[in-house]
Design a protein around this motif. Structure first.
Motif, PDB file in Angstrom:
ATOM      1  N   ARG A  77       3.117   0.700  -2.123  1.00 15.46           N
ATOM      2  CA  ARG A  77       2.322  -0.090  -3.067  1.00 15.46           C
ATOM      3  C   ARG A  77       1.460   0.827  -3.940  1.00 15.46           C
ATOM      4  O   ARG A  77       1.336   0.616  -5.156  1.00 15.46           O
ATOM      5  N   TYR A  78       0.841   1.829  -3.342  1.00 19.09           N
ATOM      6  CA  TYR A  78      -0.014   2.756  -4.089  1.00 19.09           C
ATOM      7  C   TYR A  78       0.782   3.533  -5.132  1.00 19.09           C
ATOM      8  O   TYR A  78       0.317   3.758  -6.248  1.00 19.09           O
ATOM      9  N   ARG A  79       1.967   3.975  -4.753  1.00 21.40           N
ATOM     10  CA  ARG A  79       2.777   4.748  -5.703  1.00 21.40           C
ATOM     11  C   ARG A  79       3.257   3.878  -6.857  1.00 21.40           C
ATOM     12  O   ARG A  79       3.455   4.364  -7.973  1.00 21.40           O
ATOM     13  N   LEU A  80       3.437   2.606  -6.580  1.00 24.12           N
ATOM     14  CA  LEU A  80       3.849   1.678  -7.633  1.00 24.12           C
ATOM     15  C   LEU A  80       2.695   1.405  -8.589  1.00 24.12           C
ATOM     16  O   LEU A  80       2.867   1.374  -9.814  1.00 24.12           O
ATOM     17  N   GLU A  81       1.490   1.233  -8.027  1.00 20.32           N
ATOM     18  CA  GLU A  81       0.299   0.981  -8.854  1.00 20.32           C
ATOM     19  C   GLU A  81      -0.945   1.377  -8.051  1.00 20.32           C
ATOM     20  O   GLU A  81      -1.203   0.820  -6.989  1.00 20.32           O
ATOM     21  N   PRO A  83      -4.640   1.133  -7.431  1.00 18.22           N
ATOM     22  CA  PRO A  83      -5.713   0.204  -7.818  1.00 18.22           C
ATOM     23  C   PRO A  83      -7.107   0.832  -7.713  1.00 18.22           C
ATOM     24  O   PRO A  83      -7.935   0.433  -6.889  1.00 18.22           O
ATOM     25  N   GLU A 118      -2.386  10.904  -6.475  1.00 18.51           N
ATOM     26  CA  GLU A 118      -2.003  10.030  -7.589  1.00 18.51           C
ATOM     27  C   GLU A 118      -3.138   9.849  -8.598  1.00 18.51           C
ATOM     28  O   GLU A 118      -2.908   9.645  -9.780  1.00 18.51           O
ATOM     29  N   SER A 119      -4.384   9.923  -8.121  1.00 20.47           N
ATOM     30  CA  SER A 119      -5.534   9.717  -9.013  1.00 20.47           C
ATOM     31  C   SER A 119      -6.044  11.000  -9.636  1.00 20.47           C
ATOM     32  O   SER A 119      -6.877  10.968 -10.543  1.00 20.47           O
TER      33      SER A 119
END
Length: 212
Positions: A77-81, A83, A118-119
């Protein structure tokens, strides 16, 4: 203050809704029963603690398998988006210019790494601690005490940034000054919020001037 120690879930990343959705669906799909107080009880638990708790809810799998499956779904989920909370990147960069930064999270390191990579925020944190590395999860102070130990800074000279009841209790028990940034969907209990030195409406209000 010499250091700021951030929580991750609900402070830097708006992950609690994702955690709730993923774990609620997992419990339902594997024969368990989600209780009215399940989400509030889960907030702050270490990985072994929440996996064991989901097993107690009726999930007919060993706790280690529960943890592995849920964490894999969270990472996807994190890699997809990703938040991120509003102002998360800016706040971390702003405070890193003045203070040593650490992170003390109930998330497993696998997810901490995904979020920071990712961030683009990994470079700003001197150390990151997952409660899977210490004896007890929040509300016990173990994670925050370990972060202070690794930073080589006394807990009393650290400020912790938290959102949840168990997180506030954990940082306060560690002897840190606590700033609460409550999540609007998952507000902390009044007794936990009363432990905070400051209560802020959002990360944008967290400035070096405030800490000074």
């Amino acid at each position: 203050m010499e250091a700021c120690v951030f929580d991750l879930d609900g402070v830097l990343v708006d992950s609690e809704p994702v955690w709730e959705e993923v774990r609620r669906e997992f419990v339902a799909e594997h024969g368990g029963t989600w209780q009215p107080d399940t989400q509030s009880r889960l907030m702050g638990m270490s990985t072994p603690e929440w996996a064991a708790y989901l097993h107690e809810l009726g999930v007919a799998m060993p706790a280690d398998q529960i943890a592995r499956a849920v964490i894999e779904e969270m990472a996807d989920r994190y890699r997809l988006e990703m938040p991120l909370m509003p102002g998360a990147r800016e706040t971390v960069r702003r405070l890193a210019a003045h203070y040593t930064l650490g992170l003390a999270s109930s998330s497993p390191h696998a997810l901490i790494d995904v979020v920071l990579d990712e961030s683009g925020l990994r470079e700003y944190f001197v150390t990151t601690v997952s409660t899977e590395e210490v004896g007890r999860g929040k509300p016990a102070p173990d994670g925050y005490l370990e972060a202070a130990r690794r930073l080589e800074i006394y807990p009393k000279d650290c400020v912790a940034i938290e959102d949840s009841s168990n997180g506030l209790r954990s940082a306060y028990a560690a002897g840190m000054r606590v700033i609460a940034v409550p999540h609007p969907r998952y507000p902390p209990a009044p007794d936990a919020l009363a432990l905070a030195w400051r209560v802020l409406p959002g990360l944008d209000a967290l400035t070096p001037d405030l800490l000074a």
